[in-house]
Write a protein that holds these residues in place. Structure first.
Motif, PDB file in Angstrom:
ATOM      1  N   ILE A   1      11.731  -2.813  54.233  1.00 12.41           N
ATOM      2  CA  ILE A   1      10.905  -3.017  53.047  1.00 12.41           C
ATOM      3  C   ILE A   1       9.714  -2.059  53.030  1.00 12.41           C
ATOM      4  N   LEU A   2       9.306  -1.591  54.192  1.00 11.61           N
ATOM      5  CA  LEU A   2       8.169  -0.674  54.278  1.00 11.61           C
ATOM      6  C   LEU A   2       8.474   0.682  53.651  1.00 11.61           C
ATOM      7  N   VAL A   3       9.737   1.096  53.684  1.00 10.58           N
ATOM      8  CA  VAL A   3      10.099   2.398  53.119  1.00 10.58           C
ATOM      9  C   VAL A   3      10.814   2.275  51.780  1.00 10.58           C
ATOM     10  N   SER A   4      11.093   1.055  51.339  1.00  8.08           N
ATOM     11  CA  SER A   4      11.852   0.879  50.096  1.00  8.08           C
ATOM     12  C   SER A   4      11.162   1.464  48.865  1.00  8.08           C
ATOM     13  N   PRO A   5       9.802   1.532  48.795  1.00  5.63           N
ATOM     14  CA  PRO A   5       9.193   2.149  47.610  1.00  5.63           C
ATOM     15  C   PRO A   5       9.320   3.665  47.563  1.00  5.63           C
ATOM     16  N   LEU A   6       9.709   4.291  48.664  1.00  8.53           N
ATOM     17  CA  LEU A   6       9.772   5.744  48.717  1.00  8.53           C
ATOM     18  C   LEU A   6      11.060   6.267  48.092  1.00  8.53           C
ATOM     19  N   ASP A   7      10.989   7.482  47.568  1.00  7.52           N
ATOM     20  CA  ASP A   7      12.183   8.155  47.066  1.00  7.52           C
ATOM     21  C   ASP A   7      12.920   8.732  48.272  1.00  7.52           C
ATOM     22  N   ALA A   8      13.686   7.873  48.916  1.00  8.52           N
ATOM     23  CA  ALA A   8      14.317   8.235  50.179  1.00  8.52           C
ATOM     24  C   ALA A   8      15.606   7.449  50.340  1.00  8.52           C
ATOM     25  N   GLU A   9      16.358   7.790  51.383  1.00 12.17           N
ATOM     26  CA  GLU A   9      17.643   7.149  51.646  1.00 12.17           C
ATOM     27  C   GLU A   9      17.587   6.457  53.005  1.00 12.17           C
ATOM     28  N   PRO A  10      17.326   5.165  53.045  1.00 10.65           N
ATOM     29  CA  PRO A  10      17.322   4.461  54.335  1.00 10.65           C
ATOM     30  C   PRO A  10      18.741   4.351  54.892  1.00 10.65           C
ATOM     31  N   VAL A  11      18.842   4.459  56.211  1.00  6.51           N
ATOM     32  CA  VAL A  11      20.121   4.282  56.876  1.00  6.51           C
ATOM     33  C   VAL A  11      19.865   3.518  58.163  1.00  6.51           C
ATOM     34  N   ASN A  12      20.671   2.504  58.413  1.00  7.63           N
ATOM     35  CA  ASN A  12      20.509   1.713  59.614  1.00  7.63           C
ATOM     36  C   ASN A  12      21.046   2.479  60.816  1.00  7.63           C
ATOM     37  N   GLY A  13      20.290   2.455  61.913  1.00  2.00           N
ATOM     38  CA  GLY A  13      20.733   3.152  63.116  1.00  2.00           C
ATOM     39  C   GLY A  13      19.842   2.839  64.289  1.00  2.00           C
ATOM     40  N   ASP A  14      20.308   3.211  65.462  1.00  2.00           N
ATOM     41  CA  ASP A  14      19.600   2.899  66.702  1.00  2.00           C
ATOM     42  C   ASP A  14      19.803   4.059  67.668  1.00  2.00           C
ATOM     43  N   LEU A  15      18.735   4.469  68.350  1.00  2.00           N
ATOM     44  CA  LEU A  15      18.840   5.563  69.314  1.00  2.00           C
ATOM     45  C   LEU A  15      19.807   5.235  70.442  1.00  2.00           C
ATOM     46  N   ALA A  16      20.045   3.954  70.676  1.00  2.00           N
ATOM     47  CA  ALA A  16      20.969   3.545  71.732  1.00  2.00           C
ATOM     48  C   ALA A  16      22.418   3.512  71.255  1.00  2.00           C
ATOM     49  N   SER A  17      22.653   3.816  69.983  1.00  2.00           N
ATOM     50  CA  SER A  17      24.000   3.753  69.407  1.00  2.00           C
ATOM     51  C   SER A  17      24.419   5.135  68.926  1.00  2.00           C
TER      52      SER A  17
ATOM     53  N   LEU B   1       7.406  13.846  52.592  1.00  2.00           N
ATOM     54  CA  LEU B   1       8.660  14.471  52.180  1.00  2.00           C
ATOM     55  C   LEU B   1       9.130  13.938  50.828  1.00  2.00           C
ATOM     56  N   ALA B   2       9.010  12.635  50.637  1.00  2.00           N
ATOM     57  CA  ALA B   2       9.432  12.034  49.367  1.00  2.00           C
ATOM     58  C   ALA B   2       8.598  12.576  48.219  1.00  2.00           C
ATOM     59  N   GLU B   3       7.291  12.719  48.430  1.00  2.00           N
ATOM     60  CA  GLU B   3       6.412  13.247  47.385  1.00  2.00           C
ATOM     61  C   GLU B   3       6.743  14.699  47.054  1.00  2.00           C
ATOM     62  N   GLU B   4       7.258  15.425  48.049  1.00  2.00           N
ATOM     63  CA  GLU B   4       7.634  16.820  47.817  1.00  2.00           C
ATOM     64  C   GLU B   4       9.017  16.950  47.188  1.00  2.00           C
ATOM     65  N   GLY B   5       9.682  15.836  46.942  1.00  2.00           N
ATOM     66  CA  GLY B   5      10.993  15.860  46.302  1.00  2.00           C
ATOM     67  C   GLY B   5      12.148  16.141  47.234  1.00  2.00           C
ATOM     68  N   VAL B   6      11.932  15.964  48.545  1.00  2.00           N
ATOM     69  CA  VAL B   6      12.973  16.266  49.527  1.00  2.00           C
ATOM     70  C   VAL B   6      14.017  15.153  49.610  1.00  2.00           C
ATOM     71  N   HIS B   7      13.653  13.925  49.231  1.00  2.00           N
ATOM     72  CA  HIS B   7      14.545  12.758  49.323  1.00  2.00           C
ATOM     73  C   HIS B   7      15.104  12.640  50.734  1.00  2.00           C
ATOM     74  N   PRO B   8      14.246  12.371  51.718  1.00  2.00           N
ATOM     75  CA  PRO B   8      14.689  12.330  53.117  1.00  2.00           C
ATOM     76  C   PRO B   8      15.585  11.131  53.415  1.00  2.00           C
ATOM     77  N   ARG B   9      16.371  11.263  54.449  1.00  2.00           N
ATOM     78  CA  ARG B   9      17.114  10.142  54.992  1.00  2.00           C
ATOM     79  C   ARG B   9      16.265   9.524  56.100  1.00  2.00           C
ATOM     80  N   LEU B  10      16.149   8.208  56.109  1.00  2.00           N
ATOM     81  CA  LEU B  10      15.227   7.531  57.011  1.00  2.00           C
ATOM     82  C   LEU B  10      15.993   6.580  57.922  1.00  2.00           C
ATOM     83  N   LEU B  11      15.927   6.839  59.226  1.00  2.00           N
ATOM     84  CA  LEU B  11      16.586   5.966  60.186  1.00  2.00           C
ATOM     85  C   LEU B  11      15.744   4.710  60.390  1.00  2.00           C
ATOM     86  N   VAL B  12      16.354   3.542  60.157  1.00  2.00           N
ATOM     87  CA  VAL B  12      15.665   2.256  60.291  1.00  2.00           C
ATOM     88  C   VAL B  12      16.461   1.400  61.269  1.00  2.00           C
TER      89      VAL B  12
END
Length: 325
Positions: free
Chosen positions: A39-55, A21-32
């Motif tokens: 750090i695994l997704v930090s090189p991507l053109d993306a928007e990390p957001v902290n979250g939990d399926l239990a929250s 998605l990042a390579e396609e220019g979508v700039h996805p939001r990534l639940l972490v």
């Protein structure tokens, strides 16, 4: 598909979806969920957001402003129902509820071939489910709950029943790089396989098309585990495989599972995992590919495995289940 949330983005398949998605220019939001894995997704053109399926509150924040969800996050292990249900069933339901409240239009769910029992004939659109593991049972429950909630909210819902997905970042190739792999059983059972890039392509395309349905998928030619590892050996001669009889593997897996749970760890080494490995799960050629109008980039393991070994040359990975920090 303008604003996409990807869950499980620091995992094996989810990372590949995020990268595509990042390579396609979508700039996805990534639940972490675990911040140290961001750090695994930090090189991507993306928007990390902290979250939990239990929250639920963190999920409401994560889906705000998105129109599409590609959901891969879960406890990806073949453990007892009480361990896998909270994320696979309850967590997925929490995410769908948040998506419905936010006005999400499309929800793509990464399911599994393990919703089926062992099959004599290739799995197709009409094959009934019949899981033999708690993991498969939880996946079936999640599919049904998500589909029902999606219908009530007028969300386009798709569940992709993924086969054995392989790549440089998976648990099998992590062990192959070390030079030896313990294989639980003779490896004569036929399995559906899929290169991780093709798995990501399918999930993204299903989201792009707002595809609706629940279907299995694999590459064009299902193969036995023995055939799979013979191809690995032909390109990587230093690879060694040690075959352990299935009954002995089950006993060993029970011990490893017990030790892991005493330490509070997740594990792939479980009796149910051994049984799942030894199922016959071939998939009929073209299922879902035809519906999406796609063809696999790696149509068989003969094209896919050499590409994975190329990726292994310069890549080192810590599988989420081996990251106990």
């Amino acid at each position: 598909m303008q604003r996409v949330l990807v869950t499980g983005s620091t995992g094996f398949i989810g990372w590949e979806v995020a990268r595509l998605l990042a390579e396609e220019g979508v700039h996805p939001r990534l639940l972490v969920r675990r911040m140290q894995r961001g750090i695994l997704v930090s090189p991507l053109d993306a928007e990390p957001v902290n979250g939990d399926l239990a929250s639920p509150s963190s999920l409401r924040r994560a889906v705000e402003g998105t129109d599409t969800v590609i959901h891969l996050a879960a406890r990806a292990s073949f453990e007892a129902y009480r361990y896998v249900r909270p994320s696979i069933v309850d967590g997925s339901a929490n995410l769908m509820d948040a998506a419905a409240a936010a006005g999400v239009e499309c929800f793509v769910y990464a399911s599994s071939l393990l919703v089926y029992g062992g099959q004599k004939e290739p799995i197709d659109r009409r094959t009934p489910v019949g899981p033999v593991s708690d993991y498969g049972r939880a996946k079936v429950e999640a599919e049904r709950a998500l589909q029902l909630k999606a219908r009530k909210a007028s969300i386009a819902f798709c569940a992709v029943r993924l086969p054995h997905v392989y790549g440089a970042r998976d648990a099998v190739f992590e062990r192959i790089r070390r030079g030896i792999l313990l294989v639980p059983g003779r490896g004569l059972n036929v399995y559906g396989h899929l290169h991780v890039r093709d798995a990501a392509r399918v999930l993204v395309e299903a989201a792009r098309q707002r595809f609706e349905g629940i279907l299995p998928i694999a590459d064009d030619e299902s193969a036995t585990w023995r055939e799979f590892f013979n191809v690995v050996k032909s390109y990587y001669p230093s690879f060694r495989k040690l075959t352990v009889p299935a009954p002995l593997s089950i006993a060993g897996a029970f011990f490893l599972q017990t030790m892991a749970h005493l330490r509070g760890w997740q594990t792939l080494e479980t009796p149910a995992g051994v049984k799942s490995w030894n199922l016959n799960l071939p998939v009929r050629k073209g299922v879902l590919w035809e519906e999406l109008g796609l063809k696999p980039q790696y149509p068989t393991i003969h094209e896919g495995i050499p590409a994975v070994l190329d990726d292994c040359v310069a890549y080192r990975w810590i599988h989420p289940l081996n990251d106990h920090r």
